[in-house]
Write a protein that holds these residues in place. Structure first.
Motif, PDB file in Angstrom:
ATOM      1  N   PRO A 199    -109.226 -44.356  57.154  1.00 49.69           N
ATOM      2  CA  PRO A 199    -108.668 -43.378  56.203  1.00 49.69           C
ATOM      3  C   PRO A 199    -108.561 -41.960  56.743  1.00 49.69           C
ATOM      4  O   PRO A 199    -108.109 -41.074  56.028  1.00 49.69           O
ATOM      5  CB  PRO A 199    -109.657 -43.441  55.034  1.00 49.69           C
ATOM      6  CG  PRO A 199    -110.964 -43.801  55.679  1.00 49.69           C
ATOM      7  CD  PRO A 199    -110.618 -44.721  56.807  1.00 49.69           C
ATOM      8  N   GLY A 200    -108.971 -41.702  57.961  1.00 49.63           N
ATOM      9  CA  GLY A 200    -108.946 -40.339  58.472  1.00 49.63           C
ATOM     10  C   GLY A 200    -107.583 -39.910  58.992  1.00 49.63           C
ATOM     11  O   GLY A 200    -107.481 -38.868  59.662  1.00 49.63           O
ATOM     12  N   TYR A 201    -106.548 -40.673  58.671  1.00 46.18           N
ATOM     13  CA  TYR A 201    -105.212 -40.371  59.168  1.00 46.18           C
ATOM     14  C   TYR A 201    -104.221 -40.386  58.003  1.00 46.18           C
ATOM     15  O   TYR A 201    -104.270 -41.268  57.150  1.00 46.18           O
ATOM     16  CB  TYR A 201    -104.788 -41.386  60.230  1.00 46.18           C
ATOM     17  CG  TYR A 201    -105.610 -41.289  61.496  1.00 46.18           C
ATOM     18  CD1 TYR A 201    -105.122 -40.632  62.619  1.00 46.18           C
ATOM     19  CD2 TYR A 201    -106.892 -41.839  61.559  1.00 46.18           C
ATOM     20  CE1 TYR A 201    -105.876 -40.523  63.775  1.00 46.18           C
ATOM     21  CE2 TYR A 201    -107.668 -41.730  62.703  1.00 46.18           C
ATOM     22  CZ  TYR A 201    -107.154 -41.071  63.810  1.00 46.18           C
ATOM     23  OH  TYR A 201    -107.912 -40.956  64.942  1.00 46.18           O
ATOM     24  N   VAL A 202    -103.356 -39.408  57.969  1.00 46.55           N
ATOM     25  CA  VAL A 202    -102.293 -39.311  56.965  1.00 46.55           C
ATOM     26  C   VAL A 202    -100.985 -39.612  57.674  1.00 46.55           C
ATOM     27  O   VAL A 202    -100.650 -38.960  58.675  1.00 46.55           O
ATOM     28  CB  VAL A 202    -102.251 -37.911  56.332  1.00 46.55           C
ATOM     29  CG1 VAL A 202    -101.101 -37.821  55.338  1.00 46.55           C
ATOM     30  CG2 VAL A 202    -103.578 -37.599  55.653  1.00 46.55           C
ATOM     31  N   THR A 203    -100.246 -40.595  57.166  1.00 50.36           N
ATOM     32  CA  THR A 203     -99.058 -41.044  57.904  1.00 50.36           C
ATOM     33  C   THR A 203     -97.792 -40.884  57.068  1.00 50.36           C
ATOM     34  O   THR A 203     -97.816 -40.943  55.838  1.00 50.36           O
ATOM     35  CB  THR A 203     -99.186 -42.534  58.308  1.00 50.36           C
ATOM     36  OG1 THR A 203     -99.288 -43.336  57.133  1.00 50.36           O
ATOM     37  CG2 THR A 203    -100.399 -42.743  59.187  1.00 50.36           C
ATOM     38  N   ALA A 204     -96.715 -40.681  57.778  1.00 56.64           N
ATOM     39  CA  ALA A 204     -95.374 -40.700  57.188  1.00 56.64           C
ATOM     40  C   ALA A 204     -94.493 -41.504  58.131  1.00 56.64           C
ATOM     41  O   ALA A 204     -94.614 -41.391  59.359  1.00 56.64           O
ATOM     42  CB  ALA A 204     -94.825 -39.285  57.019  1.00 56.64           C
ATOM     43  N   VAL A 233     -86.583 -22.225  57.701  1.00 53.12           N
ATOM     44  CA  VAL A 233     -87.874 -21.535  57.743  1.00 53.12           C
ATOM     45  C   VAL A 233     -88.783 -22.025  56.615  1.00 53.12           C
ATOM     46  O   VAL A 233     -89.984 -22.263  56.811  1.00 53.12           O
ATOM     47  CB  VAL A 233     -87.670 -20.014  57.655  1.00 53.12           C
ATOM     48  CG1 VAL A 233     -89.015 -19.298  57.538  1.00 53.12           C
ATOM     49  CG2 VAL A 233     -86.911 -19.506  58.874  1.00 53.12           C
ATOM     50  N   LEU A 234     -88.218 -22.215  55.423  1.00 49.30           N
ATOM     51  CA  LEU A 234     -88.992 -22.716  54.286  1.00 49.30           C
ATOM     52  C   LEU A 234     -89.518 -24.115  54.583  1.00 49.30           C
ATOM     53  O   LEU A 234     -90.697 -24.415  54.320  1.00 49.30           O
ATOM     54  CB  LEU A 234     -88.123 -22.729  53.032  1.00 49.30           C
ATOM     55  CG  LEU A 234     -88.713 -23.442  51.807  1.00 49.30           C
ATOM     56  CD1 LEU A 234     -89.971 -22.717  51.316  1.00 49.30           C
ATOM     57  CD2 LEU A 234     -87.677 -23.538  50.686  1.00 49.30           C
ATOM     58  N   LEU A 235     -88.673 -24.969  55.108  1.00 49.32           N
ATOM     59  CA  LEU A 235     -89.074 -26.341  55.408  1.00 49.32           C
ATOM     60  C   LEU A 235     -90.193 -26.364  56.443  1.00 49.32           C
ATOM     61  O   LEU A 235     -91.193 -27.088  56.280  1.00 49.32           O
ATOM     62  CB  LEU A 235     -87.865 -27.137  55.909  1.00 49.32           C
ATOM     63  CG  LEU A 235     -86.677 -27.254  54.945  1.00 49.32           C
ATOM     64  CD1 LEU A 235     -85.506 -27.959  55.626  1.00 49.32           C
ATOM     65  CD2 LEU A 235     -87.077 -28.003  53.679  1.00 49.32           C
ATOM     66  N   LEU A 236     -90.058 -25.576  57.499  1.00 50.55           N
ATOM     67  CA  LEU A 236     -91.076 -25.555  58.552  1.00 50.55           C
ATOM     68  C   LEU A 236     -92.391 -24.972  58.049  1.00 50.55           C
ATOM     69  O   LEU A 236     -93.474 -25.490  58.369  1.00 50.55           O
ATOM     70  CB  LEU A 236     -90.561 -24.749  59.748  1.00 50.55           C
ATOM     71  CG  LEU A 236     -89.470 -25.430  60.588  1.00 50.55           C
ATOM     72  CD1 LEU A 236     -88.897 -24.451  61.605  1.00 50.55           C
ATOM     73  CD2 LEU A 236     -90.028 -26.652  61.285  1.00 50.55           C
ATOM     74  N   ASP A 237     -92.322 -23.917  57.272  1.00 48.58           N
ATOM     75  CA  ASP A 237     -93.548 -23.314  56.734  1.00 48.58           C
ATOM     76  C   ASP A 237     -94.294 -24.287  55.823  1.00 48.58           C
ATOM     77  O   ASP A 237     -95.529 -24.361  55.844  1.00 48.58           O
ATOM     78  CB  ASP A 237     -93.222 -22.032  55.965  1.00 48.58           C
ATOM     79  CG  ASP A 237     -92.941 -20.849  56.889  1.00 48.58           C
ATOM     80  OD1 ASP A 237     -93.234 -20.980  58.095  1.00 48.58           O
ATOM     81  OD2 ASP A 237     -92.430 -19.824  56.397  1.00 48.58           O
ATOM     82  N   THR A 238     -93.542 -25.039  55.016  1.00 45.03           N
ATOM     83  CA  THR A 238     -94.176 -26.011  54.116  1.00 45.03           C
ATOM     84  C   THR A 238     -94.862 -27.110  54.914  1.00 45.03           C
ATOM     85  O   THR A 238     -95.996 -27.521  54.592  1.00 45.03           O
ATOM     86  CB  THR A 238     -93.125 -26.618  53.168  1.00 45.03           C
ATOM     87  OG1 THR A 238     -92.438 -25.568  52.480  1.00 45.03           O
ATOM     88  CG2 THR A 238     -93.786 -27.537  52.151  1.00 45.03           C
ATOM     89  N   LEU A 239     -94.198 -27.599  55.950  1.00 46.49           N
ATOM     90  CA  LEU A 239     -94.808 -28.635  56.789  1.00 46.49           C
ATOM     91  C   LEU A 239     -96.045 -28.104  57.502  1.00 46.49           C
ATOM     92  O   LEU A 239     -97.086 -28.776  57.562  1.00 46.49           O
ATOM     93  CB  LEU A 239     -93.793 -29.152  57.812  1.00 46.49           C
ATOM     94  CG  LEU A 239     -92.797 -30.194  57.310  1.00 46.49           C
ATOM     95  CD1 LEU A 239     -91.720 -30.466  58.348  1.00 46.49           C
ATOM     96  CD2 LEU A 239     -93.511 -31.505  56.958  1.00 46.49           C
ATOM     97  N   ARG A 240     -95.951 -26.913  58.047  1.00 46.69           N
ATOM     98  CA  ARG A 240     -97.099 -26.343  58.765  1.00 46.69           C
ATOM     99  C   ARG A 240     -98.294 -26.180  57.821  1.00 46.69           C
ATOM    100  O   ARG A 240     -99.430 -26.528  58.177  1.00 46.69           O
ATOM    101  CB  ARG A 240     -96.722 -24.999  59.371  1.00 46.69           C
ATOM    102  CG  ARG A 240     -97.872 -24.325  60.107  1.00 46.69           C
ATOM    103  CD  ARG A 240     -97.461 -22.966  60.682  1.00 46.69           C
ATOM    104  NE  ARG A 240     -98.604 -22.314  61.293  1.00 46.69           N
ATOM    105  CZ  ARG A 240     -99.027 -22.535  62.527  1.00 46.69           C
ATOM    106  NH1 ARG A 240     -98.400 -23.415  63.295  1.00 46.69           N
ATOM    107  NH2 ARG A 240    -100.083 -21.895  63.003  1.00 46.69           N
ATOM    108  N   PHE A 253     -94.096 -37.076  52.665  1.00 45.24           N
ATOM    109  CA  PHE A 253     -95.426 -36.524  52.387  1.00 45.24           C
ATOM    110  C   PHE A 253     -95.608 -36.150  50.912  1.00 45.24           C
ATOM    111  O   PHE A 253     -96.602 -35.552  50.530  1.00 45.24           O
ATOM    112  CB  PHE A 253     -95.689 -35.297  53.260  1.00 45.24           C
ATOM    113  CG  PHE A 253     -95.970 -35.625  54.700  1.00 45.24           C
ATOM    114  CD1 PHE A 253     -96.986 -36.506  55.045  1.00 45.24           C
ATOM    115  CD2 PHE A 253     -95.223 -35.046  55.716  1.00 45.24           C
ATOM    116  CE1 PHE A 253     -97.253 -36.806  56.374  1.00 45.24           C
ATOM    117  CE2 PHE A 253     -95.480 -35.347  57.045  1.00 45.24           C
ATOM    118  CZ  PHE A 253     -96.495 -36.228  57.378  1.00 45.24           C
ATOM    119  N   GLY A 254     -94.620 -36.518  50.094  1.00 43.89           N
ATOM    120  CA  GLY A 254     -94.727 -36.272  48.660  1.00 43.89           C
ATOM    121  C   GLY A 254     -94.354 -34.877  48.227  1.00 43.89           C
ATOM    122  O   GLY A 254     -94.765 -34.433  47.150  1.00 43.89           O
ATOM    123  N   MET A 255     -93.583 -34.164  49.047  1.00 43.00           N
ATOM    124  CA  MET A 255     -93.182 -32.804  48.712  1.00 43.00           C
ATOM    125  C   MET A 255     -91.676 -32.650  48.908  1.00 43.00           C
ATOM    126  O   MET A 255     -91.223 -31.956  49.827  1.00 43.00           O
ATOM    127  CB  MET A 255     -93.914 -31.804  49.611  1.00 43.00           C
ATOM    128  CG  MET A 255     -95.425 -31.855  49.486  1.00 43.00           C
ATOM    129  SD  MET A 255     -96.230 -30.731  50.661  1.00 43.00           S
ATOM    130  CE  MET A 255     -95.827 -31.530  52.208  1.00 43.00           C
TER     131      MET A 255
END
Length: 424
Positions: free
Chosen positions: A69-74, A104-111, A94-96
């Motif tokens: 469970p220590g890994y989050v996958t997409a 820039v918005l997309l990258l900031d959200t992922l980061r 990732f549910g978002m």
């Protein structure tokens, strides 16, 4: 279906994933260990290539299950995406879901999401299937995502899986930085004949059956020849063959059953296995050192011919690449073709047909050492002409009754041209 007919508890060759039927070859076990180590080491990129149906998804599922469970996958399965669409698809996985096109918005959200998972003690793994379809800009976007890290640790790993031509895509000059970040490039090969036999037996055993009770011995070998050891194709062929046996009341799967199933499935044997590459060698060329044909009559060697361009046509006419003077051979009797490095022999609607290893065939894969029979002439095929044995194996004579069919009496009078005349 056929479960009751063969006294099985379930369908052993169903294409649906079922952990009960997991069969790991030595190669697959090594791949699981290598990928697991790379992800535990938080490598930026892991690349897995292999033919369609070879088991890439099964291996990844096994790895992720063992990691815990220590890994989050997409996982992305639609890869004909632009760089912006790729980022949107990842956020959705990732549910978002964010469908604005502001990069820039997309990258900031992922980061922010990656850092949040890191602080929770989890590592992000992005799996991209069919990655050979990604554009150069999308691949570069993934490389930049892999650069998101903390001061002391990488916080995202990206697994690219795809068909063999993914290697060609990644070897393009503009992707040198991505290649440098990929320490593991795992290539999966098809199963060997022995592994295919074990695979079929394993799945039948799990379903409560025995391979010797359900398949003729030579039929299991033929399964490997026809599927080239690719698990998904093995499952499709065996499942359909068992259904055919039930319908026709046959006690076991034999070679004739497999032949009829292949015709029913309309398999064309890998014509598109190397999409984007030439489907066959250029005129005058052949894979490796070229093929060789050892021609016999009544067990006596008549001639050795070389096949250096394809298709290679065999028949009585002087226009053929190999001229066989025999009253049972049609003017254009058969051809040998090379499709993506795989050799196939095909009957050209001749009057008397062809035999491959003493079995009547309309079309068949060829392996080194296979014997093709035309009338009273036997041709032993070798993939590499430099590896033809100095003392060729004797050709087992096929009884005239087995060669069957009426002689083509409508052909021209037999000419006296010798086999040594070669291509026409």
């Amino acid at each position: 279906m056929y479960e009751q007919y063969f006294k099985l508890s379930c369908r052993p060759f169903n294409l649906d994933p079922d952990p009960r039927f997991m069969y790991m070859t030595a190669q697959h076990s090594r791949a699981v260990a290598n990928i697991k180590f790379a992800l535990m080491n938080r490598d930026s990129f892991v690349i897995v290539t292999g033919e369609i149906g070879i088991g890439k998804t099964t291996i990844l599922n096994t790895v992720l299950k063992e990691l815990g469970p220590g890994y989050v996958t997409a996982k992305l399965v639609h890869t004909t995406l632009s760089d912006i669409e790729l980022l949107q698809a990842l956020l959705s996985e990732f549910g978002m879901p964010i469908y604005k096109r502001k990069k820039v918005l997309l990258l900031d959200t992922l980061r922010s999401f990656f850092l949040e998972q890191y602080r929770a003690g989890k590592h992000v793994v992005i799996i991209v299937d069919e990655a050979q379809n990604l554009t150069a800009s999308a691949l570069e976007e993934l490389r930049l995502l892999s650069c998101i890290d903390t001061s002391d640790r990488r916080i995202v790993s990206i697994v690219l899986t795809g068909q063999p031509n993914l290697d060609d895509v990644l070897d393009a000059p503009g992707l040198i930085q991505l290649r440098q970040r990929a320490r593991l490039r795992q290539k999966l090969d098809a199963m060997t004949e022995a592994e295919t036999i074990e695979y079929v037996g394993h799945r039948l055993e799990v379903a409560g059956g025995r391979v010797q009770d359900i398949f003729e011995p030579d039929a299991v070998i033929e399964v490997h020849r026809l599927t080239y050891g690719i698990p998904r194709l093995i499952n499709t062929l065996c499942d359909t063959a068992l259904t055919a046996c039930m319908v026709e009341g046959r006690p076991r799967v034999d070679v004739d059953t497999l032949d009829s199933v292949v015709q029913e499935l309309r398999w064309q044997w890998f014509e598109e296995r190397d999409a984007g590459k030439p489907a066959r060698p250029a005129q005058g060329e052949a894979p490796g050192s070229g093929a060789a044909l050892m021609v016999y009559r009544d067990g006596q060697l008549l001639e050795q011919a070389e096949a250096s361009s394809f298709p290679f046509v065999i028949g009585r006419s002087n226009a053929n690449d190999l001229v066989v003077i025999d009253k049972e051979v049609s003017r254009r009797h058969a051809l040998i073709d090379c499709i993506g490095g795989i050799y196939v022999v095909e009957d050209l609607n001749s009057r008397n047909g062809i035999l491959v290893n003493q079995k009547r065939r309309a079309r068949a894969l060829l392996r080194s050492g296979d014997t093709i029979s035309f009338g009273q002439v036997d041709v032993v095929f070798y993939v590499d002409r430099t590896k033809v044995p100095r003392v060729a194996p004797p050709v087992t004579a096929v009884p005239a009754a087995d060669r069957s069919e009426p002689v083509d009496s409508t052909d021209d009078t037999v000419r006296t041209r010798t086999l040594a005349d070669g291509a026409g």
